[in-house]
Design an enzyme around this catalytic site. Structure first.
Site, PDB file in Angstrom:
ATOM      1  N   ALA A  82      -8.075 -10.551  -2.592  1.00 20.76           N
ATOM      2  CA  ALA A  82      -7.392 -11.821  -2.305  1.00 20.76           C
ATOM      3  C   ALA A  82      -5.920 -11.708  -2.659  1.00 20.76           C
ATOM      4  CB  ALA A  82      -8.040 -12.947  -3.113  1.00 20.76           C
ATOM      5  N   THR A 100      -0.916 -16.516  -6.415  1.00 24.07           N
ATOM      6  CA  THR A 100      -2.169 -15.831  -6.035  1.00 24.07           C
ATOM      7  C   THR A 100      -2.216 -14.400  -6.579  1.00 24.07           C
ATOM      8  OG1 THR A 100      -2.634 -17.142  -4.079  1.00 24.07           O
ATOM      9  CG2 THR A 100      -3.466 -14.890  -4.069  1.00 24.07           C
ATOM     10  N   THR A 125      -1.278  -1.561  -3.561  1.00 24.87           N
ATOM     11  CA  THR A 125      -0.563  -1.033  -2.398  1.00 24.87           C
ATOM     12  C   THR A 125       0.439   0.034  -2.811  1.00 24.87           C
ATOM     13  OG1 THR A 125       1.170  -1.650  -0.811  1.00 24.87           O
ATOM     14  CG2 THR A 125       0.904  -3.113  -2.657  1.00 24.87           C
ATOM     15  N   ASP A 126       0.758   0.926  -1.881  1.00 20.06           N
ATOM     16  CA  ASP A 126       1.802   1.928  -2.168  1.00 20.06           C
ATOM     17  C   ASP A 126       3.181   1.285  -2.298  1.00 20.06           C
ATOM     18  OD1 ASP A 126       2.222   1.275   0.519  1.00 20.06           O
ATOM     19  OD2 ASP A 126       2.248   3.342   1.242  1.00 20.06           O
ATOM     20  N   GLU A 127       3.300   0.006  -1.869  1.00 12.20           N
ATOM     21  CA  GLU A 127       4.618  -0.646  -1.915  1.00 12.20           C
ATOM     22  C   GLU A 127       5.091  -0.864  -3.349  1.00 12.20           C
ATOM     23  OE1 GLU A 127       5.371  -3.670   1.016  1.00 12.20           O
ATOM     24  OE2 GLU A 127       3.743  -2.938   2.277  1.00 12.20           O
ATOM     25  N   TYR A 153       6.823  -9.633  -2.438  1.00 15.40           N
ATOM     26  CA  TYR A 153       5.424  -9.208  -2.281  1.00 15.40           C
ATOM     27  C   TYR A 153       5.115  -8.018  -3.173  1.00 15.40           C
ATOM     28  CZ  TYR A 153       1.519  -6.536  -0.348  1.00 15.40           C
ATOM     29  OH  TYR A 153       0.371  -5.788  -0.218  1.00 15.40           O
ATOM     30  N   LYS A 157       2.614  -7.576  -6.529  1.00 12.74           N
ATOM     31  CA  LYS A 157       1.499  -6.625  -6.600  1.00 12.74           C
ATOM     32  C   LYS A 157       1.692  -5.669  -7.792  1.00 12.74           C
ATOM     33  CE  LYS A 157      -1.508  -6.181  -4.061  1.00 12.74           C
ATOM     34  NZ  LYS A 157      -2.855  -6.839  -4.043  1.00 12.74           N
ATOM     35  N   ASN A 183      -2.535  -0.094   6.391  1.00  6.98           N
ATOM     36  CA  ASN A 183      -3.817  -0.046   7.116  1.00  6.98           C
ATOM     37  C   ASN A 183      -3.662  -0.608   8.522  1.00  6.98           C
ATOM     38  OD1 ASN A 183      -6.597  -0.579   4.858  1.00  6.98           O
ATOM     39  ND2 ASN A 183      -4.656   0.379   4.396  1.00  6.98           N
ATOM     40  N   LYS A 192       1.203  -8.736  11.531  1.00  6.44           N
ATOM     41  CA  LYS A 192       1.508  -7.373  11.085  1.00  6.44           C
ATOM     42  C   LYS A 192       1.867  -6.494  12.290  1.00  6.44           C
ATOM     43  CE  LYS A 192       0.615  -8.208   6.708  1.00  6.44           C
ATOM     44  NZ  LYS A 192      -0.693  -8.539   6.257  1.00  6.44           N
ATOM     45  N   ARG A 276      14.833  -6.473   8.485  1.00  3.03           N
ATOM     46  CA  ARG A 276      14.240  -7.190   7.343  1.00  3.03           C
ATOM     47  C   ARG A 276      15.160  -7.007   6.128  1.00  3.03           C
ATOM     48  NH1 ARG A 276       8.363  -5.090   5.832  1.00  3.03           N
ATOM     49  NH2 ARG A 276       7.608  -6.691   7.264  1.00  3.03           N
ATOM     50  N   GLY A 278      16.166  -6.044   2.546  1.00  4.58           N
ATOM     51  CA  GLY A 278      15.602  -5.117   1.554  1.00  4.58           C
ATOM     52  C   GLY A 278      14.581  -4.152   2.130  1.00  4.58           C
TER      53      GLY A 278
HETATM   54  P1  NAD Z   1      -4.884 -10.528   4.470  1.00  5.72           P
HETATM   55  O1  NAD Z   1      -3.648 -11.337   4.323  1.00  5.72           O
HETATM   56  O2  NAD Z   1      -5.383 -10.170   5.831  1.00  5.72           O
HETATM   57  O3  NAD Z   1      -6.109 -11.252   3.723  1.00  5.72           O
HETATM   58  C1  NAD Z   1      -5.963 -11.875   2.480  1.00  5.72           C
HETATM   59  C2  NAD Z   1      -7.205 -12.741   2.242  1.00  5.72           C
HETATM   60  O4  NAD Z   1      -7.087 -13.336   0.930  1.00  5.72           O
HETATM   61  C3  NAD Z   1      -7.344 -13.900   3.235  1.00  5.72           C
HETATM   62  O5  NAD Z   1      -8.682 -14.007   3.669  1.00  5.72           O
HETATM   63  C4  NAD Z   1      -6.941 -15.127   2.426  1.00  5.72           C
HETATM   64  O6  NAD Z   1      -7.585 -16.314   2.845  1.00  5.72           O
HETATM   65  C5  NAD Z   1      -7.383 -14.716   1.027  1.00  5.72           C
HETATM   66  N1  NAD Z   1      -6.645 -15.416  -0.031  1.00  5.72           N
HETATM   67  C6  NAD Z   1      -5.287 -15.585  -0.127  1.00  5.72           C
HETATM   68  N2  NAD Z   1      -4.986 -16.301  -1.225  1.00  5.72           N
HETATM   69  C7  NAD Z   1      -6.178 -16.564  -1.851  1.00  5.72           C
HETATM   70  C8  NAD Z   1      -6.512 -17.244  -3.043  1.00  5.72           C
HETATM   71  N3  NAD Z   1      -5.570 -17.822  -3.804  1.00  5.72           N
HETATM   72  N4  NAD Z   1      -7.820 -17.340  -3.393  1.00  5.72           N
HETATM   73  C9  NAD Z   1      -8.782 -16.777  -2.619  1.00  5.72           C
HETATM   74  N5  NAD Z   1      -8.517 -16.130  -1.469  1.00  5.72           N
HETATM   75  C10 NAD Z   1      -7.222 -16.020  -1.098  1.00  5.72           C
HETATM   76  O7  NAD Z   1      -4.621  -9.215   3.594  1.00  5.72           O
HETATM   77  P2  NAD Z   1      -5.117  -7.716   3.814  1.00  5.72           P
HETATM   78  O8  NAD Z   1      -4.162  -7.020   4.680  1.00  5.72           O
HETATM   79  O9  NAD Z   1      -6.558  -7.714   4.123  1.00  5.72           O
HETATM   80  O10 NAD Z   1      -4.907  -7.143   2.339  1.00  5.72           O
HETATM   81  C11 NAD Z   1      -5.939  -7.224   1.361  1.00  5.72           C
HETATM   82  C12 NAD Z   1      -5.451  -6.588   0.075  1.00  5.72           C
HETATM   83  O11 NAD Z   1      -5.081  -5.230   0.317  1.00  5.72           O
HETATM   84  C13 NAD Z   1      -4.201  -7.258  -0.495  1.00  5.72           C
HETATM   85  O12 NAD Z   1      -4.349  -7.309  -1.891  1.00  5.72           O
HETATM   86  C14 NAD Z   1      -3.072  -6.335  -0.109  1.00  5.72           C
HETATM   87  O13 NAD Z   1      -2.041  -6.385  -1.060  1.00  5.72           O
HETATM   88  C15 NAD Z   1      -3.773  -4.986  -0.132  1.00  5.72           C
HETATM   89  N6  NAD Z   1      -3.214  -3.957   0.764  1.00  5.72           N
HETATM   90  C16 NAD Z   1      -2.997  -4.222   2.096  1.00  5.72           C
HETATM   91  C17 NAD Z   1      -2.533  -3.215   2.935  1.00  5.72           C
HETATM   92  C18 NAD Z   1      -2.317  -3.443   4.414  1.00  5.72           C
HETATM   93  O14 NAD Z   1      -1.827  -2.569   5.105  1.00  5.72           O
HETATM   94  N7  NAD Z   1      -2.712  -4.604   4.962  1.00  5.72           N
HETATM   95  C19 NAD Z   1      -2.277  -1.935   2.417  1.00  5.72           C
HETATM   96  C20 NAD Z   1      -2.511  -1.687   1.053  1.00  5.72           C
HETATM   97  C21 NAD Z   1      -2.983  -2.715   0.250  1.00  5.72           C
HETATM   98  P1  TYD Z   2       4.267  -4.676   8.336  1.00  3.97           P
HETATM   99  O1  TYD Z   2       3.101  -4.543   9.257  1.00  3.97           O
HETATM  100  O2  TYD Z   2       4.795  -6.021   8.011  1.00  3.97           O
HETATM  101  O3  TYD Z   2       3.850  -3.878   6.991  1.00  3.97           O
HETATM  102  P2  TYD Z   2       4.764  -3.512   5.686  1.00  3.97           P
HETATM  103  O4  TYD Z   2       6.082  -4.146   5.782  1.00  3.97           O
HETATM  104  O5  TYD Z   2       3.943  -4.085   4.568  1.00  3.97           O
HETATM  105  O6  TYD Z   2       4.832  -2.020   5.675  1.00  3.97           O
HETATM  106  O7  TYD Z   2       5.465  -3.821   8.908  1.00  3.97           O
HETATM  107  C1  TYD Z   2       5.348  -2.421   9.139  1.00  3.97           C
HETATM  108  C2  TYD Z   2       6.710  -1.905   9.559  1.00  3.97           C
HETATM  109  O8  TYD Z   2       7.036  -2.475  10.838  1.00  3.97           O
HETATM  110  C3  TYD Z   2       7.838  -2.311   8.620  1.00  3.97           C
HETATM  111  O9  TYD Z   2       8.767  -1.235   8.536  1.00  3.97           O
HETATM  112  C4  TYD Z   2       8.480  -3.495   9.302  1.00  3.97           C
HETATM  113  C5  TYD Z   2       8.276  -3.203  10.787  1.00  3.97           C
HETATM  114  N1  TYD Z   2       8.113  -4.396  11.654  1.00  3.97           N
HETATM  115  C6  TYD Z   2       8.891  -4.529  12.787  1.00  3.97           C
HETATM  116  O10 TYD Z   2       9.749  -3.669  13.117  1.00  3.97           O
HETATM  117  N2  TYD Z   2       8.722  -5.639  13.571  1.00  3.97           N
HETATM  118  C7  TYD Z   2       7.828  -6.610  13.257  1.00  3.97           C
HETATM  119  O11 TYD Z   2       7.729  -7.638  14.002  1.00  3.97           O
HETATM  120  C8  TYD Z   2       7.017  -6.454  12.093  1.00  3.97           C
HETATM  121  C9  TYD Z   2       6.016  -7.493  11.717  1.00  3.97           C
HETATM  122  C10 TYD Z   2       7.196  -5.319  11.324  1.00  3.97           C
END
Ligand code: NAD
Ligand code: TYD
Length: 339
Positions: A82, A100, A125-127, A153, A157, A183, A192, A276, A278
């Site tokens: 979450a 959160t 996350t790697d971020e 963000y 984390k 991912n 995303k 974006r 930063g």
């Molecule tokens: P997402 O935004 O798709 O999903 C987040 C989920 O958390 C949603 O279902 C939302 O309703 C729920 N949520 C948000 N606030 C909440 C709260 N206060 N209480 C209960 N539920 C809540 O995110 P995701 O991409 O599936 O990422 C999941 C996790 O993985 C996150 O912790 C993120 O930091 C981490 N992560 C994501 C990526 C990526 O590429 N998406 C990569 C590495 C790590």
């Molecule tokens: P994103 O999917 O938001 O993941 P993160 O920023 O967590 O890595 O973005 C991936 C890359 O794509 C990031 O370098 C920002 C870029 N990006 C765009 O160029 N255009 C867009 O509309 C979005 C959402 C991201």
């Protein structure tokens, strides 16, 4: 075992729920999700009524609700997905990320302590490592790379990671942390990069590439991430941190062009927009530790994974159509309207 999965209605959480139910049908999965804009119960609808699955709508920041759920469900493992997860939204409004991602994590860990949960796994996350320069392809994030964040963000984390390790050292809470790269796959919210570009291209809308499109991300198919978390939470020693990534670095512009190629759409749809704030330049994971300790290796190549993902978005319009015609439209207008 009883496994609480928070954020299970989001992108990675839902993929993880499906992975666990298929791999360990003897375990019971209890999903806790607040259903924010990013949570989608439709994703989990096929599981409704299964004896080894329960969905509970709750906020991880709501102490009383979390306490009640832990008392009822007596979890053995808690996996915390979450989170507020989108960098651009964190730049607009950091507060909810702190609530959160930091406070919510501490509330979950307090409940884990009270109920003597045998594993709390924090999905990070790697971020948290900040970024690497574009001209040093020899550099990678290891688990010992200092935390050095760029966005609200990633700062939230990293704070949660520090808190998680502090709960281990101070209270002996049996925690583990995974720090995964970007991912992609089924059920990813269209804000995303990859789903946004697929859906815009399908509508012949401009594809907004930030800056020059030369930022590099290390992409991993979501199921490979789920497999890594499953291995870590069941097998790793408490207190350990694992990086997860498959050495698949790509520039944003190359991903966008690949999507256009597979959809047979023209590159003239690409529109360069204001960068974006930063903006991290490059992420790249060294996954040696998880490979050596737990034998993890990614299974899905990017080429195969991206084709499966594109096909899924083409065939599952009914999943994303309600999203893009709802409040997401206002978000899109605000973020991209005058960019
Ligand atoms: P997402 O935004 O798709 O999903 C987040 C989920 O958390 C949603 O279902 C939302 O309703 C729920 N949520 C948000 N606030 C909440 C709260 N206060 N209480 C209960 N539920 C809540 O995110 P995701 O991409 O599936 O990422 C999941 C996790 O993985 C996150 O912790 C993120 O930091 C981490 N992560 C994501 C990526 C990526 O590429 N998406 C990569 C590495 C790590
Ligand atoms: P994103 O999917 O938001 O993941 P993160 O920023 O967590 O890595 O973005 C991936 C890359 O794509 C990031 O370098 C920002 C870029 N990006 C765009 O160029 N255009 C867009 O509309 C979005 C959402 C991201």
């Amino acid at each position: 075992m009883n496994i609480i999965v928070t954020g299970g209605a989001g992108f990675i959480g839902a993929n993880f729920v499906y992975y666990e139910i298929a791999k360990h049908p003897e375990d019971r999965i209890i999903v806790i999700d607040k259903l924010t804009y990013a949570g989608n119960l439709q994703t989990l609808a096929p599981l409704e009524g299964k004896v080894n699955y329960r969905f509970i709508r709750a906020d991880i920041c709501d102490k009383d609700a979390i306490e009640d759920i832990f008392a009822q469900e007596k979890p053995d493992i808690v996996v915390n997905f979450a989170a507020e997860s989108h960098v651009d939204r964190s730049i607009e409004n950091p507060q909810v990320f702190l609530e959160t991602n930091i406070i919510g994590t501490s509330i979950l860990m307090d409940a884990c302590r009270r109920h003597e949960v045998s594993r709390f796994h924090q999905v990070s996350t790697d971020e948290v490592y900040g970024d690497l320069p574009l001209d040093r392809p020899d550099l990678f994030f290891t688990e010992n790379t200092p935390l050095h964040t760029s966005s609200p963000y990633s700062s939230s984390k990293a704070s949660a990671d520090l808190l998680t390790l502090a709960y281990h050292r101070t209270y002996g809470l049996p925690v583990t942390i995974s720090r995964c790269s970007n991912n992609y796959g089924y059920y990813q919210f269209p804000e995303k990069l990859i789903p946004l570009m697929i859906i815009n291209a399908l509508h012949d809308k401009p594809l907004p590439v930030y800056g020059e499109g030369i930022n590099v991300r290390d992409w991993l198919y979501v199921e490979d991430h789920c497999k890594a978390i499953d291995l870590i939470m069941r097998n790793a020693e408490p207190g350990e941190v694992y990086n997860v990534g498959g050495h698949n670095e790509m520039r944003n512009i190359d991903i966008v062009k690949l999507i256009l190629k597979y959809l047979d759409k023209p590159e003239s749809l690409i529109t360069y927009v204001t960068d974006r704030k930063g903006h991290d330049l490059r992420y790249a994971i060294d996954p040696a530790k998880i490979h050596e300790d737990l034998g993890w290796l990614p299974e899905t190549t990017f080429d195969k994974g991206i084709q499966k993902t594109i096909k899924w978005y083409l065939e599952n319009q009914s999943w994303w159509e309600p999203i893009i015609s709802g409040e997401y439209r206002d978000y899109y207008e605000k973020m991209y309207g005058n960019r």
